[in-house]
Enzyme design. Structure first.
Site, short mmCIF file in Angstrom:
data_model
loop_
_atom_site.label_atom_id
_atom_site.label_comp_id
_atom_site.label_asym_id
_atom_site.label_seq_id
_atom_site.Cartn_x
_atom_site.Cartn_y
_atom_site.Cartn_z
N GLU A 218 0.79 -1.19 0.16
CA GLU A 218 0.15 -0.24 -0.03
C GLU A 218 0.69 0.99 0.06
O GLU A 218 1.00 2.14 0.54
CB GLU A 218 -1.29 -0.10 1.46
CG GLU A 218 -1.69 -1.23 0.75
CD GLU A 218 -2.59 -1.40 2.74
OE1 GLU A 218 -2.62 -0.35 2.91
OE2 GLU A 218 -3.70 -2.45 2.31
N ASN B 36 1.63 -5.65 -3.11
CA ASN B 36 0.45 -5.43 -2.41
C ASN B 36 -0.59 -4.38 -2.28
O ASN B 36 0.31 -3.55 -1.57
CB ASN B 36 0.45 -6.86 -1.62
CG ASN B 36 -0.66 -6.81 -0.80
OD1 ASN B 36 -1.56 -7.83 -2.18
ND2 ASN B 36 -1.52 -6.74 0.37
N HIS C 123 -11.03 -6.28 -2.31
CA HIS C 123 -11.61 -6.70 -0.55
C HIS C 123 -12.72 -5.15 -1.69
O HIS C 123 -13.11 -3.99 -1.81
CB HIS C 123 -11.66 -5.40 0.28
CG HIS C 123 -10.20 -5.63 0.69
ND1 HIS C 123 -10.24 -7.12 1.39
CD2 HIS C 123 -8.69 -5.59 0.72
CE1 HIS C 123 -9.22 -7.18 2.07
NE2 HIS C 123 -7.92 -6.24 1.90
N GLU D 92 -6.24 -10.74 -0.91
CA GLU D 92 -6.60 -10.09 0.00
C GLU D 92 -8.07 -10.51 -0.07
O GLU D 92 -9.00 -9.64 0.71
CB GLU D 92 -6.99 -9.01 0.66
CG GLU D 92 -5.21 -9.44 1.05
CD GLU D 92 -4.67 -7.43 1.83
OE1 GLU D 92 -5.50 -7.31 2.34
OE2 GLU D 92 -3.85 -7.60 1.85
N ASP E 219 -12.55 -10.14 -0.50
CA ASP E 219 -13.78 -10.50 0.08
C ASP E 219 -14.64 -9.63 -0.17
O ASP E 219 -14.33 -8.65 -1.09
CB ASP E 219 -13.26 -10.13 2.29
CG ASP E 219 -12.65 -9.05 2.24
OD1 ASP E 219 -12.38 -7.74 1.38
OD2 ASP E 219 -12.08 -8.81 2.85
#
Ligand SMILES: [Ca+2]
Length: 631
Positions: A319, A372, A409, A445, A447
């Site tokens: 990030e 990432n 996400h 990651e 979701d």
């Protein structure tokens, strides 16, 4: 296009769902480490109460009718669970020992309380072990957990802040026990194959957090049964793994890594360099200059790599890109996408990214090194395009970045709004341009959180999202890894971060599979499952006298008689099926047996295989064989 079991088989499938290991509460035993757990005298000691003065919390803790009761008046509860505590000191804990905890609890109004053990100084050793939903009727809560840290003076705490009224506890037991039996795992997949059965198509991973890993054998059984990779959710973050300067704490990660090794599960290192969850000793020391920060960064990468050598994947930098003022000196200047101002960027300079990757390569010559980030999945998105430029530039300059991690996400709003649902074509296009750079993409990651309340329409949107993103990854030649950020709604990061959202994961809060899980297994069912001795062995039944040999043995499934006419059973697909024309071969899961049938074998042999899963496999395989036959 995907196989569906006849409805009549669903009860069988459901009956085979894993059942939690269940310990029955028993009275205090001779081994109970708690000297006063029944409160039959007047004293609460050695228990103590604590209320946070800063939060203006006040608690009265006393024995009431043989129970230990905490009473908090209106306006004196604080706001957070830790503002009011009931604690016990000097509970001797032995490393790698299981303990059974049990308490009877009731309250004047229904509420949640938390049970914690902690060692005090090192921050991450304060585990919230369990959240208990206490009601007005006394009920007994029991769980077992694996303690991995030696401490003769550990604390046991109930965090009860944020609620007024009376809470009463009784019959508290904390005792060493034998390890709980690990529940046998049978995949609930209606295709008969777990998510991990297709590693040659896409490898499936999940994040695993330490507290649930230590307390919930059923959770671990599902992870081992469904996933072939794990990422430590928190234990490798710098604040946890280097809590004091030069002091490394590998205990939690070592426990996860040892378990992963035992179950033949790959380990995704996460992350070396991130601005969030960085330790206070680093964040607060504003005197650290470029040279000092580089020394710290290199030491961190070197020491953590040495403790966990040869990991297949590493998130090196996390990030680093954000929206920033175009003129750094003028906060009100127009925003552009650039380097996020962080301790790493601001103290070292933008080349901290290059230097971190170069150091990570020296320490990890065989690992896939990832950059990432979130909101970088869709081509045309300004941040995604900026990160693409960053990676392309790094590749041009020979910086060793192997892969980019699309965190992925996403969400649907409470009203059903789709602003948080991605454009799959834009993700495809983004993966394609990375492929041209020779850069892999991992979904790292994933979701899909749901704005409360949950309803069927939102659940279906979620299922569609997971299935479509998996399909995009399968279709992209450079996307071979798909990690979901947590197994279930039971241990989700979402509600504490986005209080209006929940229900983000593939399994629900009772660890039951959701539509999203079934949607993903159905996507996979169109592809050949792995061959190899994962489970049982394909049986000899599939040897088609005239034509095909069965075989193949992933997860105990039979082989595939793939050829339409010849029924040559392959080891490449774990579905028991004869050649398309010949119909159904066998396939037994999970115990092995039943091989795929060739032409001459047909239904008889097929149905000799055991149980409803065999039939499920047969259906799956039949569809697959037809597809192949058509192709
Ligand atoms: Ca009592």
């Amino acid at each position: 296009m995907n196989p569906r079991l006849p409805k009549s088989f669903l009860p069988y499938v459901l009956r085979l769902l894993p059942i939690a290991a269940c310990t029955v509460a028993t009275p205090a035993s001779a081994q109970n480490l708690i000297s006063n757990g029944t409160f039959e005298g007047e004293e609460i000691g050695p228990w103590w109460g604590h209320a946070d003065e800063g939060a203006e919390a006040v608690q009265t803790l006393e024995v009431v009718e043989g129970r230990m009761c905490s009473t908090v008046a209106e306006g004196e509860a604080g706001t957070d669970p830790w503002h009011v505590i009931i604690g016990l000191s000097e509970v001797p804990l032995v490393a790698n020992q299981h303990y059974r905890f049990s308490v009877s609890a009731s309250a004047t109004t229904a509420r949640e309380i938390r049970v914690k053990t902690g060692l005090g100084d090192a921050p991450y050793t304060d585990y919230i072990l369990q959240r208990l939903n206490v009601t007005t009727e006394p009920q007994t809560f029991t769980f077992t957990y694996l303690n991995i840290r030696e401490d003769a003076e550990a604390q046991l705490q109930f965090q009860v802040g944020g609620h007024v009224g009376q809470l009463c506890l009784d019959d508290i037991v904390f005792e060493p026990v034998d390890p709980p039996e690990v529940p046998a795992y049978v995949t609930p997949s209606m295709t008969g194959h777990p998510l991990k059965a297709y590693t040659s198509v896409v490898k499936m991973g999940t994040a695993v957090d330490t507290p649930i890993f230590l307390t919930n054998p059923q959770h671990n059984a599902i992870v081992a049964g469904e996933f072939s990779m794990i990422t430590p959710a928190n234990s490798m973050k710098m604040a946890n793994i280097q809590p004091a300067k030069g002091v490394y704490d590998f205990t939690d990660t070592q426990a996860l890594k040892a378990w992963a090794d035992e179950h033949n599960i790959e380990f995704h290192g996460h992350p070396f360099i991130w601005h969030t969850q960085a330790p206070n000793w680093l964040v607060d020391d504003t005197e650290l200059d470029r040279e000092a920060m580089l020394e710290i960064m290199y030491d961190h990468i070197d020491k953590v790599s040495a403790a966990f050598p040869g990991l297949p994947y590493w998130d090196v930098v996390n990030e680093a890109i954000d929206q920033v003022p175009s003129d750094p000196a003028d906060p009100s200047s127009p925003k552009v996408w650039g380097y996020r101002p962080t301790i790493w960027h601001d103290r070292i300079g933008p080349d901290f990214i290059d230097l971190a990757f170069q150091r990570a390569r020296m320490a990890n010559p065989t690992s896939k090194l990832l950059y990432n980030d979130y909101n970088i999945e869709q081509k045309g998105n300004a941040k995604a395009d900026r990160v693409y430029e960053l990676i392309a530039d790094m590749k041009t300059r020979g910086i060793p970045v192997d892969a980019v991690g699309f965190q992925s996400h996403y969400y649907v709003t409470a009203e059903g709004g789709t602003s948080g649902v991605p454009n799959m074509q834009a993700i495809k296009d983004n993966m394609a341009r990375y492929a041209e750079l020779g850069v892999e993409v991992h979904i790292t990651e994933c979701d899909f959180r749901i704005g409360k309340p949950l309803d069927d329409a939102k659940a279906q949107m979620q299922a569609k999202f997971y299935a479509e993103l998996l399909q995009v990854c399968i279709d992209a030649p450079n996307c071979s890894h798909f990690t979901v950020w947590g197994l279930s709604d039971l241990d989700s990061w979402v509600p504490s971060t986005f209080p209006e959202y929940d229900f983000a994961h593939l399994f629900d809060s009772e660890l039951k599979p959701k539509s999203a899980y079934h949607a993903m297994t159905q996507v996979f069912s169109a592809y050949p499952a792995d061959s190899g001795p994962v489970g049982g062995t394909g049986g000899a039944d599939g040897a088609g006298a005239a034509s095909g040999a069965g075989g193949g043995d992933v997860v105990g499934a039979g082989g595939l008689g793939a050829g339409a006419e010849t029924g040559a059973g392959g080891g490449d697909v774990g579905a028991g099926v004869g050649g398309a024309d010949a119909g159904v071969g066998g396939g037994a899961a999970p115990s092995g047996g039943g091989g795929g049938g060739g032409c001459s074998v047909g239904p008889k042999t097929g149905f000799r295989a055991v149980g409803p899963f065999a039939l499920g496999l047969a259906f799956a395989g039949l569809v697959w064989a037809r597809r192949r036959a058509r192709a």
